[in-house]
Motif scaffolding. Sequence first.
Motif, PDB file in Angstrom:
ATOM      1  N   LYS A 149       0.841  -1.199   0.000  1.00 37.66           N
ATOM      2  CA  LYS A 149       0.000   0.000   0.000  1.00 37.66           C
ATOM      3  C   LYS A 149       0.879   1.253   0.000  1.00 37.66           C
ATOM      4  CE  LYS A 149      -3.757   2.039   2.696  1.00 37.66           C
ATOM      5  NZ  LYS A 149      -4.563   1.915   3.908  1.00 37.66           N
ATOM      6  N   LYS A 150       1.937   1.220   0.818  1.00 35.83           N
ATOM      7  CA  LYS A 150       2.851   2.375   0.880  1.00 35.83           C
ATOM      8  C   LYS A 150       3.588   2.547  -0.443  1.00 35.83           C
ATOM      9  CE  LYS A 150       3.674   2.519   5.846  1.00 35.83           C
ATOM     10  NZ  LYS A 150       4.653   2.393   6.921  1.00 35.83           N
ATOM     11  N   LEU A 151       4.001   1.439  -1.049  1.00 38.69           N
ATOM     12  CA  LEU A 151       4.703   1.494  -2.331  1.00 38.69           C
ATOM     13  C   LEU A 151       3.788   2.067  -3.413  1.00 38.69           C
ATOM     14  CD1 LEU A 151       7.188   0.848  -4.051  1.00 38.69           C
ATOM     15  CD2 LEU A 151       6.242  -1.448  -4.393  1.00 38.69           C
ATOM     16  N   ALA A 152       2.553   1.593  -3.444  1.00 40.51           N
ATOM     17  CA  ALA A 152       1.598   2.100  -4.432  1.00 40.51           C
ATOM     18  C   ALA A 152       1.369   3.593  -4.227  1.00 40.51           C
ATOM     19  CB  ALA A 152       0.278   1.342  -4.334  1.00 40.51           C
ATOM     20  N   GLY A 153       1.264   4.025  -2.989  1.00 39.37           N
ATOM     21  CA  GLY A 153       1.093   5.453  -2.697  1.00 39.37           C
ATOM     22  C   GLY A 153       2.284   6.267  -3.159  1.00 39.37           C
ATOM     23  N   SER A 154       3.488   5.718  -2.958  1.00 40.34           N
ATOM     24  CA  SER A 154       4.712   6.419  -3.373  1.00 40.34           C
ATOM     25  C   SER A 154       4.804   6.515  -4.891  1.00 40.34           C
ATOM     26  CB  SER A 154       5.942   5.685  -2.840  1.00 40.34           C
ATOM     27  OG  SER A 154       5.953   5.708  -1.436  1.00 40.34           O
ATOM     28  N   ILE A 155       4.385   5.470  -5.568  1.00 38.11           N
ATOM     29  CA  ILE A 155       4.436   5.468  -7.027  1.00 38.11           C
ATOM     30  C   ILE A 155       3.391   6.422  -7.601  1.00 38.11           C
ATOM     31  CG2 ILE A 155       3.985   4.029  -9.077  1.00 38.11           C
ATOM     32  CD1 ILE A 155       5.267   1.697  -7.503  1.00 38.11           C
ATOM     33  N   LEU A 156       2.202   6.426  -7.031  1.00 36.76           N
ATOM     34  CA  LEU A 156       1.113   7.244  -7.557  1.00 36.76           C
ATOM     35  C   LEU A 156       1.228   8.709  -7.148  1.00 36.76           C
ATOM     36  CD1 LEU A 156      -1.890   4.808  -7.012  1.00 36.76           C
ATOM     37  CD2 LEU A 156      -0.710   5.334  -9.156  1.00 36.76           C
ATOM     38  N   GLY A 159       2.634  11.190  -9.799  1.00 41.99           N
ATOM     39  CA  GLY A 159       1.678  11.245 -10.908  1.00 41.99           C
ATOM     40  C   GLY A 159       0.474  12.104 -10.566  1.00 41.99           C
ATOM     41  N   ARG A 160       0.001  12.003  -9.337  1.00 43.83           N
ATOM     42  CA  ARG A 160      -1.129  12.834  -8.889  1.00 43.83           C
ATOM     43  C   ARG A 160      -0.751  14.317  -8.905  1.00 43.83           C
ATOM     44  NH1 ARG A 160      -2.150   9.107  -4.139  1.00 43.83           N
ATOM     45  NH2 ARG A 160      -3.534   7.543  -5.020  1.00 43.83           N
ATOM     46  N   LYS A 161       0.457  14.619  -8.438  1.00 44.61           N
ATOM     47  CA  LYS A 161       0.909  16.018  -8.423  1.00 44.61           C
ATOM     48  C   LYS A 161       0.997  16.563  -9.842  1.00 44.61           C
ATOM     49  CE  LYS A 161       3.518  15.939  -4.118  1.00 44.61           C
ATOM     50  NZ  LYS A 161       4.852  16.024  -3.504  1.00 44.61           N
ATOM     51  N   SER A 164      -2.421  17.164 -11.226  1.00 44.47           N
ATOM     52  CA  SER A 164      -2.994  18.355 -10.620  1.00 44.47           C
ATOM     53  C   SER A 164      -2.451  19.619 -11.275  1.00 44.47           C
ATOM     54  CB  SER A 164      -2.699  18.367  -9.116  1.00 44.47           C
ATOM     55  OG  SER A 164      -3.095  19.576  -8.540  1.00 44.47           O
ATOM     56  N   ILE A 165      -1.161  19.641 -11.563  1.00 47.37           N
ATOM     57  CA  ILE A 165      -0.541  20.807 -12.215  1.00 47.37           C
ATOM     58  C   ILE A 165      -1.101  20.981 -13.619  1.00 47.37           C
ATOM     59  CG2 ILE A 165       1.650  21.693 -13.149  1.00 47.37           C
ATOM     60  CD1 ILE A 165       3.019  20.364 -10.690  1.00 47.37           C
ATOM     61  N   ILE A 166      -1.214  19.869 -14.343  1.00 48.04           N
ATOM     62  CA  ILE A 166      -1.743  19.929 -15.719  1.00 48.04           C
ATOM     63  C   ILE A 166      -3.187  20.410 -15.705  1.00 48.04           C
ATOM     64  CG2 ILE A 166      -2.389  18.514 -17.720  1.00 48.04           C
ATOM     65  CD1 ILE A 166       0.164  16.853 -17.136  1.00 48.04           C
ATOM     66  N   LYS A 167      -3.981  19.935 -14.761  1.00 50.77           N
ATOM     67  CA  LYS A 167      -5.383  20.357 -14.659  1.00 50.77           C
ATOM     68  C   LYS A 167      -5.465  21.861 -14.376  1.00 50.77           C
ATOM     69  CE  LYS A 167      -9.757  19.156 -12.612  1.00 50.77           C
ATOM     70  NZ  LYS A 167     -10.576  18.808 -13.747  1.00 50.77           N
ATOM     71  N   THR A 168      -4.607  22.369 -13.507  1.00 50.87           N
ATOM     72  CA  THR A 168      -4.589  23.798 -13.183  1.00 50.87           C
ATOM     73  C   THR A 168      -4.228  24.617 -14.426  1.00 50.87           C
ATOM     74  OG1 THR A 168      -3.936  23.298 -10.915  1.00 50.87           O
ATOM     75  CG2 THR A 168      -3.589  25.555 -11.657  1.00 50.87           C
ATOM     76  N   ILE A 169      -3.232  24.140 -15.168  1.00 52.48           N
ATOM     77  CA  ILE A 169      -2.826  24.833 -16.399  1.00 52.48           C
ATOM     78  C   ILE A 169      -3.983  24.831 -17.391  1.00 52.48           C
ATOM     79  CG2 ILE A 169      -1.308  24.677 -18.422  1.00 52.48           C
ATOM     80  CD1 ILE A 169       0.893  23.643 -16.498  1.00 52.48           C
ATOM     81  N   GLU A 170      -4.638  23.691 -17.535  1.00 54.09           N
ATOM     82  CA  GLU A 170      -5.768  23.567 -18.454  1.00 54.09           C
ATOM     83  C   GLU A 170      -6.885  24.536 -18.087  1.00 54.09           C
ATOM     84  OE1 GLU A 170      -8.891  20.127 -20.036  1.00 54.09           O
ATOM     85  OE2 GLU A 170      -7.532  19.699 -18.382  1.00 54.09           O
TER      86      GLU A 170
END
Length: 183
Positions: A149-156, A159-161, A164-170
């Motif tokens: 679970k921790k590994l999946a959180g670290s990997i994702l 990507g989430r950040k 989020s940046i791309i969505k803000t730019i859009e």
Amino acid sequence: MSKPVKNLITESYKKQFEGLSGAVLVDIRGIESNLTNELRADLSGKQIKITIIKNSLAKQAFEGTGLAGLGDLLDGPNAMVYPVGEDASVVTVAREMIDWAKKIQKLQFKGAFMEGISFGPDEIKKLSEYPTKDEAKAQVIQILLTPGKKLAGSILGPGRKLASIIKTIEEKLEKGETIAKVA
């Protein structure tokens, strides 16, 4: 009591307690019959049974079984409280009996035996705090899944950040705002 009757009782104990690996011993002397009936009915609904046993015959029946260590705790009048269903365990029995001891002041613990471990009368509370088999399995599964679970959180996380940046730019571009370079 004649020898044939003793042999019948011993054989009955062997069949009745076959496959058990533990039980709680209590003394129910002096408790009103209405309360003992209520106790038996409540425990029965929770896949727990209570049986008054004759010590010498029970010791003979327990020899060579998972309850052999329980014979050492047999002293004086005893009622054996034990699980009879898949959902019940000796820990469940201990928890239920502690709850009943709060309601019935005359109920006295004599000891308990579980998976080769003897518990004295003052250790029943400690036994009741052990996890049941299902609780222990859940804890092991949770321990095994936590690193993944921790590994999946670290990997994702990155990507989430980025998303989020791309969505803000859009959103800014859709509003007609200009995007400034960050220094």
